[in-house]
Motif scaffolding. Structure first.
Motif, PDB file in Angstrom:
ATOM      1  N   PHE A 289      44.520  26.973  28.944  1.00 25.52           N
ATOM      2  CA  PHE A 289      43.349  27.474  29.658  1.00 25.52           C
ATOM      3  C   PHE A 289      43.406  27.001  31.106  1.00 25.52           C
ATOM      4  O   PHE A 289      43.406  25.799  31.373  1.00 25.52           O
ATOM      5  N   ALA A 290      43.475  27.951  32.020  1.00 31.51           N
ATOM      6  CA  ALA A 290      43.506  27.646  33.454  1.00 31.51           C
ATOM      7  C   ALA A 290      42.227  28.161  34.086  1.00 31.51           C
ATOM      8  O   ALA A 290      41.890  29.348  33.944  1.00 31.51           O
ATOM      9  N   GLU A 291      41.505  27.267  34.772  1.00 30.17           N
ATOM     10  CA  GLU A 291      40.189  27.615  35.316  1.00 30.17           C
ATOM     11  C   GLU A 291      40.082  27.166  36.767  1.00 30.17           C
ATOM     12  O   GLU A 291      40.816  26.270  37.196  1.00 30.17           O
ATOM     13  N   PRO A 292      39.168  27.780  37.538  1.00 28.39           N
ATOM     14  CA  PRO A 292      38.944  27.316  38.910  1.00 28.39           C
ATOM     15  C   PRO A 292      38.293  25.939  38.914  1.00 28.39           C
ATOM     16  O   PRO A 292      37.712  25.494  37.918  1.00 28.39           O
ATOM     17  N   LEU A 330      43.552  32.776  31.840  1.00 28.51           N
ATOM     18  CA  LEU A 330      43.436  32.513  33.273  1.00 28.51           C
ATOM     19  C   LEU A 330      42.131  33.100  33.780  1.00 28.51           C
ATOM     20  O   LEU A 330      41.865  34.298  33.596  1.00 28.51           O
ATOM     21  N   VAL A 331      41.310  32.266  34.409  1.00 29.00           N
ATOM     22  CA  VAL A 331      40.024  32.708  34.976  1.00 29.00           C
ATOM     23  C   VAL A 331      40.138  32.721  36.491  1.00 29.00           C
ATOM     24  O   VAL A 331      40.542  31.718  37.102  1.00 29.00           O
ATOM     25  N   GLU A 332      39.781  33.852  37.101  1.00 25.66           N
ATOM     26  CA  GLU A 332      39.810  34.003  38.548  1.00 25.66           C
ATOM     27  C   GLU A 332      38.424  34.423  39.026  1.00 25.66           C
ATOM     28  O   GLU A 332      37.883  35.426  38.551  1.00 25.66           O
ATOM     29  N   ASP A 333      37.891  33.661  39.966  1.00 23.53           N
ATOM     30  CA  ASP A 333      36.562  33.942  40.514  1.00 23.53           C
ATOM     31  C   ASP A 333      36.732  34.649  41.854  1.00 23.53           C
ATOM     32  O   ASP A 333      36.886  34.008  42.900  1.00 23.53           O
ATOM     33  N   GLU A 334      36.702  35.987  41.820  1.00 24.47           N
ATOM     34  CA  GLU A 334      36.858  36.788  43.031  1.00 24.47           C
ATOM     35  C   GLU A 334      35.492  36.963  43.704  1.00 24.47           C
ATOM     36  O   GLU A 334      34.440  36.733  43.093  1.00 24.47           O
ATOM     37  N   GLU A 337      33.906  40.051  41.752  1.00 26.45           N
ATOM     38  CA  GLU A 337      34.069  40.183  40.310  1.00 26.45           C
ATOM     39  C   GLU A 337      34.732  38.938  39.753  1.00 26.45           C
ATOM     40  O   GLU A 337      35.319  38.138  40.485  1.00 26.45           O
ATOM     41  N   VAL A 338      34.615  38.804  38.438  1.00 27.33           N
ATOM     42  CA  VAL A 338      35.291  37.731  37.712  1.00 27.33           C
ATOM     43  C   VAL A 338      36.388  38.379  36.875  1.00 27.33           C
ATOM     44  O   VAL A 338      36.136  39.361  36.160  1.00 27.33           O
ATOM     45  N   VAL A 339      37.589  37.837  36.975  1.00 30.39           N
ATOM     46  CA  VAL A 339      38.737  38.384  36.256  1.00 30.39           C
ATOM     47  C   VAL A 339      39.246  37.334  35.277  1.00 30.39           C
ATOM     48  O   VAL A 339      39.523  36.194  35.668  1.00 30.39           O
ATOM     49  N   VAL A 340      39.337  37.726  34.014  1.00 29.86           N
ATOM     50  CA  VAL A 340      39.889  36.838  32.988  1.00 29.86           C
ATOM     51  C   VAL A 340      41.096  37.534  32.382  1.00 29.86           C
ATOM     52  O   VAL A 340      40.996  38.675  31.907  1.00 29.86           O
TER      53      VAL A 340
END
Length: 406
Positions: A289-292, A330-334, A337-340
């Protein structure tokens, strides 16, 4: 989850009734004004004054009758048309020969068209044609001969009323079609939501019992076989289902009626939640699990649905990629939008397998993943190359309408 029933009424007819009410008042005043301006052309003005007194009272008193199709009864329509016809026929008795020969207006003037239009709005083009015919006859009697201007006015009223009646009929049919489409959409969304919940719970348990029963054999095998049969039956049920017939209001002026069942989340007023906290429990020995470093806030209902979609994707990895497959979240906080992204190193999905699974009632990807993201206003993209694993990209916009409205 509190359920509410929202009643949606659609009617293009009601504005027509309002317009007709205004038209009747304005044309009544217009007819009286024409009489006052041409007073010298009337040999017997008392007849005209008596008629206008009746017309004024009738128009004002009957305004509630032209507010809806139910209030506008056949008896009222007949009486209203009679008032117009009497006014036309009385014109030669009140006015002098010059007024008649020069094509002067009849006593009711264009107020008569309101009576015909009421027929058109109430019953469509056939009723309009029926009402226009006696008006045409009365105008010919009033002139004594089919003069060109009289014929022109008669044809104009006849064609215009029939056209409006036809438009009203088309509008009513369109309302019913739109109501049907909205109710089908609402019912489909509700069925998909139930199917997702069933897929995430009951169907998963039945599938596990079937697999374990097949391995153990004996009585457990028989139990597994029965579980498999029930799984197939339940998948067929949740992938089909009946759609109720749309309602049509008893008052035609109110148009078609759609009753939509809405569910309100108990967490709607609880504020945003950190998506990372909901996804962290999925981390395991074979799930990275990779998170910001900063919180990823989303509305509570959106975050829960997104986390459930991630869980469904991981469940597919366990079921189809094998126990030895690894997965990465992988969680990306754009900014918008939020991209998982959920990726695995399994064997991938053969081409055409997803379509085949949907045909068999296996709706894990279609409902538990794509259905959830669609309801959130987002999207789910699945990329799979045989032998190279599968990647599911889930996107949820940060600015969106209220989720979960059905």
């Amino acid at each position: 989850m509190a359920k509410q029933v929202r009643v949606v009424r659609m009617s293009v007819e009601q504005p027509l009734w309002r317009a007709l009410s205004g038209y009747r008042v304005l044309t009544m005043l217009y007819a009286i004004g024409l009489f006052a301006a041409a007073y010298d052309e009337f040999d017997r003005p008392g007849i005209a004054i008596a008629f206008y007194a009746v017309l004024f009272v009738w128009t004002i008193v009957t305004l509630p009758r032209v507010q809806s199709a139910v209030a506008c009864t056949k008896r009222f329509l007949a009486a209203d048309l009679t008032v117009a016809l009497v006014g036309i026929v009385l014109t030669p008795l009140a006015a002098d020969a010059h007024h008649i020969d020069s094509g002067g207006p009849t006593l009711p003037s264009i107020w008569t068209a309101g009576s015909v239009l009421a027929y058109a709005i109430k019953g469509g083009w056939r009723w309009a044609a029926f009402a226009s015919t006696p008006v045409a006859v009365a105008n010919l009697i009033e002139r004594g001969s089919p003069a060109r201007d009289t014929v022109h006015n008669v044809v104009l009223v006849w064609v215009a009323s029939i056209a409006i009646g036809y438009v009203v009929e088309v509008a009513r049919a369109s309302e019913r079609t739109l109501a049907r489409a909205l109710e089908i959409e609402a019912t489909t969304r509700e069925r998909e939501r139930l199917a997702r919940d069933i897929h995430d719970g009951v169907l998963q348990v039945l599938a596990m019992v079937q697999r374990r029963g097949a391995v153990l054999g004996g009585d457990a095998g028989e139990l597994g076989r029965m579980a498999g049969e029930q799984e197939i039956a339940l998948r067929t049920l949740v992938s089909g289902g009946l759609v109720p017939v749309s309602r049509v209001s008893l008052d035609a002026a109110e148009g078609a009626v759609v009753r939509v069942v809405e569910e309100e989340s108990d967490d709607d007023d609880g504020g945003p939640v950190d998506l990372r906290a909901l996804l962290a429990p999925y981390a395991a020995a074979k799930v990275s699990f990779a998170e910001p470093g900063a919180p990823v806030p989303l509305p509570a209902d959106a975050a829960k649905e997104l986390a459930a979609a991630v869980g469904a994707a991981l469940d597919n990895v366990r079921r189809h990629a094998g126990d030895d497959a690894r997965a990465w979240i992988l969680v990306e906080d754009e900014p918008r939008e939020v991209v998982v992204t959920v990726r695995d190193d399994g064997p991938g999905i053969p081409e055409g397998r997803l379509a085949q699974a949907e045909g068999e009632g296996r709706l894990g990807v279609a409902l538990s993943i794509r259905g959830r993201l669609r309801d959130l206003g987002g999207s789910a993209e699945l990329v799979s190359i045989p032998g190279q694993g599968t990647e599911v990209e889930l996107k949820v916009p940060k600015a969106r309408g209220k989720a979960g409205t059905r």
